[in-house]
Every structure is written in structure tokens, then in C-alpha cells.
Design a protein around this motif. Structure first.
Motif, PDB file in Angstrom:
ATOM      1  N   ARG A   3       0.638  18.850 -13.160  1.00 48.05           N
ATOM      2  CA  ARG A   3       1.667  19.871 -13.442  1.00 48.05           C
ATOM      3  C   ARG A   3       1.651  20.063 -15.125  1.00 48.05           C
ATOM      4  N   SER A   4       1.692  18.819 -15.696  1.00 44.68           N
ATOM      5  CA  SER A   4       1.710  18.761 -16.869  1.00 44.68           C
ATOM      6  C   SER A   4       0.434  19.446 -17.559  1.00 44.68           C
ATOM      7  N   TYR A   5      -0.673  19.157 -17.043  1.00 41.76           N
ATOM      8  CA  TYR A   5      -2.138  19.863 -17.614  1.00 41.76           C
ATOM      9  C   TYR A   5      -1.859  21.432 -17.325  1.00 41.76           C
ATOM     10  N   ALA A   6      -1.296  21.902 -16.241  1.00 43.61           N
ATOM     11  CA  ALA A   6      -1.238  23.166 -15.896  1.00 43.61           C
ATOM     12  C   ALA A   6      -0.326  23.616 -16.988  1.00 43.61           C
ATOM     13  N   LEU A   7       0.940  23.085 -17.574  1.00 41.17           N
ATOM     14  CA  LEU A   7       1.795  23.659 -18.202  1.00 41.17           C
ATOM     15  C   LEU A   7       1.386  23.689 -19.697  1.00 41.17           C
ATOM     16  N   GLN A   8       0.632  22.693 -20.390  1.00 43.32           N
ATOM     17  CA  GLN A   8       0.115  22.678 -21.293  1.00 43.32           C
ATOM     18  C   GLN A   8      -1.161  23.279 -22.075  1.00 43.32           C
ATOM     19  N   ASP A  46       0.789  -1.108  -0.106  1.00 45.97           N
ATOM     20  CA  ASP A  46      -0.042   0.012  -0.054  1.00 45.97           C
ATOM     21  C   ASP A  46       0.915   1.159   0.179  1.00 45.97           C
ATOM     22  N   LEU A  47       1.914   1.396   0.849  1.00 43.71           N
ATOM     23  CA  LEU A  47       2.922   2.521   0.970  1.00 43.71           C
ATOM     24  C   LEU A  47       3.502   2.849  -0.399  1.00 43.71           C
ATOM     25  N   MET A  48       4.083   1.822  -1.143  1.00 44.22           N
ATOM     26  CA  MET A  48       4.557   2.046  -2.499  1.00 44.22           C
ATOM     27  C   MET A  48       3.580   2.348  -3.334  1.00 44.22           C
ATOM     28  N   GLN A  49       2.442   1.834  -3.511  1.00 40.35           N
ATOM     29  CA  GLN A  49       1.199   2.214  -4.463  1.00 40.35           C
ATOM     30  C   GLN A  49       0.899   3.929  -4.168  1.00 40.35           C
ATOM     31  N   LYS A  50       0.708   4.158  -2.801  1.00 41.27           N
ATOM     32  CA  LYS A  50       0.403   5.546  -2.572  1.00 41.27           C
ATOM     33  C   LYS A  50       1.373   6.489  -2.814  1.00 41.27           C
ATOM     34  N   GLN A  51       2.735   6.210  -2.841  1.00 37.85           N
ATOM     35  CA  GLN A  51       3.785   7.097  -3.017  1.00 37.85           C
ATOM     36  C   GLN A  51       3.900   7.365  -4.695  1.00 37.85           C
ATOM     37  N   PHE A  52       3.895   6.124  -5.304  1.00 38.32           N
ATOM     38  CA  PHE A  52       3.846   6.226  -6.857  1.00 38.32           C
ATOM     39  C   PHE A  52       2.595   6.986  -7.525  1.00 38.32           C
ATOM     40  N   LEU A  53       1.532   6.726  -6.808  1.00 38.00           N
ATOM     41  CA  LEU A  53       0.449   7.443  -7.373  1.00 38.00           C
ATOM     42  C   LEU A  53       0.298   8.881  -6.877  1.00 38.00           C
ATOM     43  N   LEU A  54       0.812   8.949  -5.791  1.00 40.14           N
ATOM     44  CA  LEU A  54       0.975  10.716  -5.476  1.00 40.14           C
ATOM     45  C   LEU A  54       1.993  11.256  -6.421  1.00 40.14           C
ATOM     46  N   MET A  55       3.169  10.777  -6.766  1.00 41.92           N
ATOM     47  CA  MET A  55       4.192  11.110  -7.637  1.00 41.92           C
ATOM     48  C   MET A  55       3.340  11.202  -9.161  1.00 41.92           C
ATOM     49  N   GLN A  56       2.741  10.325  -9.683  1.00 51.21           N
ATOM     50  CA  GLN A  56       2.109  10.293 -10.959  1.00 51.21           C
ATOM     51  C   GLN A  56       0.962  11.537 -11.101  1.00 51.21           C
ATOM     52  N   TRP A  57       0.248  11.501  -9.917  1.00 50.52           N
ATOM     53  CA  TRP A  57      -0.922  12.525  -9.978  1.00 50.52           C
ATOM     54  C   TRP A  57      -0.179  13.901  -9.874  1.00 50.52           C
ATOM     55  N   THR A  58       0.606  14.309  -9.095  1.00 52.62           N
ATOM     56  CA  THR A  58       1.266  15.600  -9.123  1.00 52.62           C
ATOM     57  C   THR A  58       1.940  15.807 -10.261  1.00 52.62           C
ATOM     58  N   VAL A  91     -10.445  21.046 -26.603  1.00 50.00           N
ATOM     59  CA  VAL A  91      -9.857  19.813 -26.219  1.00 50.00           C
ATOM     60  C   VAL A  91     -10.642  19.175 -24.955  1.00 50.00           C
ATOM     61  N   LEU A  92     -10.849  17.993 -24.937  1.00 53.73           N
ATOM     62  CA  LEU A  92     -11.048  17.459 -23.581  1.00 53.73           C
ATOM     63  C   LEU A  92      -9.855  16.726 -23.308  1.00 53.73           C
ATOM     64  N   ILE A  93      -9.530  17.429 -22.063  1.00 53.34           N
ATOM     65  CA  ILE A  93      -8.078  17.037 -21.470  1.00 53.34           C
ATOM     66  C   ILE A  93      -8.111  15.772 -20.682  1.00 53.34           C
ATOM     67  N   ASP A  94      -9.328  15.642 -19.983  1.00 57.44           N
ATOM     68  CA  ASP A  94      -9.574  14.653 -19.011  1.00 57.44           C
ATOM     69  C   ASP A  94     -10.926  14.479 -18.535  1.00 57.44           C
ATOM     70  N   ILE A  95     -11.428  13.387 -18.582  1.00 56.01           N
ATOM     71  CA  ILE A  95     -12.717  13.058 -17.667  1.00 56.01           C
ATOM     72  C   ILE A  95     -12.590  11.940 -17.104  1.00 56.01           C
ATOM     73  N   SER A  96     -12.847  11.983 -15.813  1.00 60.89           N
ATOM     74  CA  SER A  96     -12.554  10.928 -14.699  1.00 60.89           C
ATOM     75  C   SER A  96     -14.021  10.891 -14.185  1.00 60.89           C
ATOM     76  N   ILE A  97     -14.522   9.905 -14.064  1.00 62.57           N
ATOM     77  CA  ILE A  97     -15.689   9.639 -13.131  1.00 62.57           C
ATOM     78  C   ILE A  97     -15.799   8.306 -12.090  1.00 62.57           C
ATOM     79  N   LEU A  98     -15.961   8.424 -11.114  1.00 62.65           N
ATOM     80  CA  LEU A  98     -15.882   7.287  -9.887  1.00 62.65           C
ATOM     81  C   LEU A  98     -16.853   6.057 -10.512  1.00 62.65           C
ATOM     82  N   ALA A  99     -16.125   4.731 -10.438  1.00 65.08           N
ATOM     83  CA  ALA A  99     -16.868   3.619 -10.815  1.00 65.08           C
ATOM     84  C   ALA A  99     -17.961   3.585 -10.305  1.00 65.08           C
ATOM     85  N   ASP A 100     -18.585   4.169  -9.282  1.00 62.70           N
ATOM     86  CA  ASP A 100     -20.043   3.951  -8.749  1.00 62.70           C
ATOM     87  C   ASP A 100     -20.774   4.583  -9.559  1.00 62.70           C
TER      88      ASP A 100
END
Length: 155
Positions: A50-55, A34-46, A84-93
Motif C-alpha cells: 500500500r505504501s509503495y502504491a501511494l508513494q 509460525d502463526l504469529m510470524q505469518k500474521q505479522f509478515l502478512l500485515m507488514q507485506w500488505t 528511483v529504485l524502490i525495491d529489489i528483492s532476490i530469493l537467496a538461492d
């Protein structure tokens, strides 16, 4: 039933959890704790933020509200040349409730009124690709990982 509101700084925890939900099944196959997953996900999300904000510094970031509950987010960039639709994310529920279809049709109507193409990029293996195709988007380019897609109104 479905509406959007501007993302605020106070929505950051929800947005991170939403991002995590989109990567959950992928990460479960990697065997990380869980810790490795959370660290990786936080890095990827950040990095994604940043990428979206720059582009797309002028992009509109909206929370998707369904039946008065936070169901997802949508990021759209508008210019004189395209939407441009940059991102659309919807919770699985909230999948298969017509939310994505309704939001995409609204963007299509906006693009048609403005006589602009509506563009997006999607992971080639993403199930949402079928929705885009059903709504008339066509693939304009592929790089092996992502497909660029476009919708144009018919004259």
C-alpha cells in the motif's frame, strides 16, 4: 539469462513468499511461533504494498526471471527529475549470481542516457549496501535506520 516481466495479480503468492524470505532470519530471532510470524509478515507485506502504491502510483513492478525461473522482483519509478529504485528483492538461492549487479547496471545506463540521478533507500545494515557502494552509489542522507543513496553519471 536474466530478464523481467510485468507483475500480474497471479504472482501475488510468489511475491509474498519472496517478501517472507527477506525477513526470515530477522523473525527467527524473535521466538514467535509460525502463526504469529505469518500474521505479522502478512500485515507488514500488505502495508509495504500500500505504501509503495501511494508513494509511487506509476512505478513499474517487474518479476525477475533467471534461467526461466522466478528469482525476484524489482520496482522502479521514473520521473522527469529522477529514477528511483524502490525495491529489489532476490530469493537467496539466486544471490551472488550477478542478477542484482546486472539489473543495477541497466538502471545506471538508463539514468546516464537520461542524465538523471538514480536513487534508492536501503536499510543501513543490509548487505546490499556494499553492492551499491561498489557500483558507485554514494550516501546522501542517513536517519539511523535507512541510508539514502544516489548514483550519477560523471560528465
Amino acid at each position: 539469462m536474466i530478464h523481467t516481466i510485468q507483475v500480474q495479480d497471479t504472482n501475488e503468492d510468489f511475491l509474498f513468499e519472496l517478501y517472507v524470505s527477506t525477513r526470515k532470519s530477522e523473525l527467527e530471532t524473535w521466538g514467535w511461533d509460525d502463526l504469529m510470524q505469518k500474521q505479522f509478515l502478512l500485515m507488514q507485506w500488505t502495508a509495504q504494498q500500500r505504501s509503495y502504491a501511494l508513494q509511487y502510483p506509476k512505478a513499474e513492478h517487474l518479476l525477475i526471471i533467471f534461467q526461466n525461473l522466478q528469482a525476484g522482483r524489482i520496482i522502479v519509478n521514473r520521473s522527469a527529475e529522477e529514477i528511483v529504485l524502490i525495491d529489489i528483492s532476490i530469493l537467496a538461492d539466486y544471490h551472488n549470481k550477478g542478477i542484482g549487479t546486472a539489473l543495477l547496471r541497466n538502471l545506471q545506463a538508463e539514468a546516464a542516457d537520461a542524465r538523471l540521478p538514480l536513487r534508492l533507500s536501503v536499510l543501513s545494515t543490509n548487505a546490499a549496501r556494499r553492492l551499491y557502494e561498489r557500483l558507485g552509489f554514494v550516501t546522501t542522507a542517513e536517519n539511523g535506520l535507512y541510508s539514502s543513496m544516489e548514483w550519477r553519471t560523471t560528465p
